[in-house]
Motif scaffolding. Structure first.
Motif, PDB file in Angstrom:
ATOM      1  N   ALA A   1      -3.704  -7.656  -1.088  1.00  0.00           N
ATOM      2  CA  ALA A   1      -2.289  -7.310  -0.933  1.00  0.00           C
ATOM      3  C   ALA A   1      -1.899  -7.444   0.533  1.00  0.00           C
ATOM      4  CB  ALA A   1      -2.069  -5.882  -1.394  1.00  0.00           C
TER       5      ALA A   1
ATOM      6  N   SER B   1      -5.494  -9.567   5.887  1.00  0.00           N
ATOM      7  CA  SER B   1      -5.529  -9.931   4.467  1.00  0.00           C
ATOM      8  C   SER B   1      -4.894 -11.303   4.233  1.00  0.00           C
ATOM      9  CB  SER B   1      -4.819  -8.870   3.636  1.00  0.00           C
ATOM     10  OG  SER B   1      -5.369  -7.611   3.948  1.00  0.00           O
TER      11      SER B   1
ATOM     12  N   ASP C   1     -12.717  -6.848   3.977  1.00  0.00           N
ATOM     13  CA  ASP C   1     -11.367  -6.626   4.504  1.00  0.00           C
ATOM     14  C   ASP C   1     -11.245  -5.122   4.734  1.00  0.00           C
ATOM     15  OD1 ASP C   1      -8.783  -6.954   5.279  1.00  0.00           O
ATOM     16  OD2 ASP C   1      -7.960  -7.359   3.285  1.00  0.00           O
TER      17      ASP C   1
ATOM     18  N   ASP D   1      -2.906  -1.883   3.059  1.00  0.00           N
ATOM     19  CA  ASP D   1      -4.105  -1.680   2.259  1.00  0.00           C
ATOM     20  C   ASP D   1      -4.908  -0.575   2.910  1.00  0.00           C
ATOM     21  OD1 ASP D   1      -6.135  -1.990   0.563  1.00  0.00           O
ATOM     22  OD2 ASP D   1      -6.557  -4.090   1.018  1.00  0.00           O
TER      23      ASP D   1
END
Ligand SMILES: Nc1nc2c(ncn2[C@@H]2O[C@H](COP(=O)(O)OP(=O)(O)OP(=O)(O)O)[C@@H](O)[C@H]2O)c(=O)[nH]1
Ligand SMILES: [Mg+2]
Length: 494
Positions: free
Chosen positions: A80, A67, A155, A87
């Protein structure tokens, strides 16, 4: 080459890629999908998985910096980040082109998994099979970052050890596998801290990613290299990674591994006192962050390559299906003719036998009536043969041929054998469904259509791909522009 020429060249390449892409999709949609659906090769339009934007999938260990890397490239803290597994969602990040000019890079629209799975615009429809739990861990973010102009990124939650894996409520491995199939480029990230779990992560990768994916579409990244204790430590981690990768790919040559770290995260860690000073060995290494960024921006080319492979694979498979059906159909036609002819002979013999019987038994004299009786007898036997015996023989023929469908066409090499394995159930399924009764003319025509794609179109596309590769950033030669320039120049002298 000046800057304007360079951007002209890349614009030209971009447009060329786009038009080729559109052409390919049209080809799949109009010529392959109807055939694929008719023969049960696919239950959804073939193009549904490839029609969206180029897609980059980022997977790897938890906290490997996936991320953070995305945020670095997007130019804002969109995802985040944190030290512990942070996450737990699969996030599709795509561009909001309507807001590109607005100040401040941010999430302009947030959609949940249900929307992503139900909307046919996206290639994720087939992923509904992963259930509610997955749907609630799947989302879409539209971001007004120019980085996402030509592709989207997914992601993913980091890979954890196998015990926690079970708690996810959906099959993580299968989800990653499905996404890797759809993606054009897969980035696999590792970090030095979890060198011990690297092997486990690799094994799960080997099981999820198709073999060819490794070679064509996977980029390996060793991230957070600023956190090694020393250069020796880094070399040790790098060595482990290389060893594990060669074990998985089964190749002696080691795939390139990009070494990188986030300068921003490293500085932050320094400021938080987590790391006293910048590791001295970093000055000896090139941070391949920019190279990675450039590689990601090549996603449209990977997409095109993916499309070409897609076209090759599916046209080969469809071609083999139709070839087998054609062989079956021809054999069936031959068998029908043989059984009918046999019926004719049997009924003629039976008719003659009946006439002889009547004559010798003294029941009828040699008269037109005797001929008629023989004829009627022959006709009755023929009808009986065609309705009962021939049907029985044809059913046997059908069962035998369906069971041995693999022998209908030559499978002369390993490649054809593997293709057959991939389509076997489709062929037998179609034969069972139709009972072997289908139009040979249609199959023949469709075989021609697919053969044309398999032989001519895929070749053309490969040539176009080579052309694009050769283009790099050289300025395009545009004959019509050159001619216009020539006219402009000679205006006065005319
Ligand atoms: N020193 C340093 N820290 C980094 C680097 N990249 C990421 N980090 C830090 O590592 C932690 C984890 O980063 P994330 O980006 O959340 O990792 P992730 O792979 O997305 O993790 P999950 O989503 O939990 O799987 C964060 O605290 C980051 O600030 C790096 O290159 N160097
Ligand atoms: Mg993350």
């Amino acid at each position: 080459m000046n800057k304007a020429e360079k951007s002209d060249a890349s614009m030209y390449t971009e447009n060329y890629i786009r038009s080729l892409q559109a052409e390919l999709l049209e080809l799949v949609e109009n010529r392959m999908t109807p055939i694929a659906l008719r023969y049960g090769y696919s239950d959804s339009p073939l193009e549904s998985k490839i029609k969206w934007r180029p897609l980059v999938l980022i997977i790897g260990n938890y906290s490997s910096g996936k991320s953070t890397l995305i945020n670095d490239f997007l130019g804002a803290d969109i995802q985040a980040t944190g030290q512990a597994p942070t996450d737990d969602s699969f996030t599709v990040l795509t561009c909001d082109e309507t807001a590109l000019d607005e100040d401040g890079i941010r999430v302009t629209e947030h959609r949940d998994g249900k929307y992503l799975l139900a909307n046919q615009e996206f290639p994720f429809e087939g992923m509904k099979r992963h259930g509610q739990q997955f749907a609630s861990h799947f989302c879409l973010k539209k971001v007004n970052s120019p980085f996402l102009k030509n592709f989207a990124i997914i992601d993913t939650p980091g890979m954890l050890d196998s015990i926690t894996e079970r708690d996810r409520g959906y099959n993580y491995q299968e989800v990653v596998g499905d996404l890797a199939h759809i993606a054009d480029l897969v980035l696999v990230m590792f970090d030095p801290h979890k060198a011990g779990t690297v092997r486990e992560a690799h094994i799960s990768l080997r099981d999820t990613l198709p073999a060819h994916t490794f070679e064509d579409r996977v980029l390996f990244v060793l991230n957070r290299i600023d956190e090694c204790a020393s250069l020796t430590d880094l070399l040790r981690v790098y060595g482990t990674l290389c060893w594990n990768l060669s074990q998985i790919t089964g190749r002696k040559d080691i795939p390139p591994i990009r070494l990188t770290y986030s300068q921003r995260a490293a500085a932050q860690a320094g400021a938080n006192g987590r790391r006293p000073e910048t590791a001295a060995y970093l000055s000896l290494l090139e941070n391949q962050r920019d190279e990675l960024k450039t590689a990601l921006m090549q996603a449209p080319r990977y997409h095109l390559d993916h499309l070409a492979t897609f076209l090759e694979t599916h046209s080969e498979r469809l071609s083999l299906i139709l070839e087998t059906l054609l062989a079956y159909g021809k054999k069936r036609r031959g068998a029908l003719a043989r059984f009918s002819l046999a019926g004719l002979l049997v009924s003629l013999v039976a008719g003659a036998g009946a006439g002889m019987g009547l004559l010798q038994g003294g029941l009828l004299p040699l008269s037109p009536l005797l001929y008629s009786a023989g004829g009627i007898g022959a006709a009755l036997v023929f009808v009986l043969w065609m309705t009962v015996a021939r049907r029985y023989f044809m059913a046997r023929f059908h069962a035998r041929q369906t069971a041995a469908a693999g022998t209908l066409v030559p499978l002369e090499n390993q490649y054809r054998k593997e293709t057959w394995q991939a389509v076997k159930t489709v062929v037998t399924g179609f034969l069972q469904k139709t009972g072997g009764r289908f139009s040979l003319g249609t199959v023949g025509y469709e075989h021609g259509v697919i053969k044309e794609i398999e032989e001519a179109e895929t070749k053309e596309i490969r040539e176009a791909l080579n052309e694009i590769a050769a283009m790099k950033n050289s300025p395009p030669f545009n004959p019509s522009l050159a001619y216009q320039a020539f006219l402009e120049k000679n205006k006065g002298s005319a």
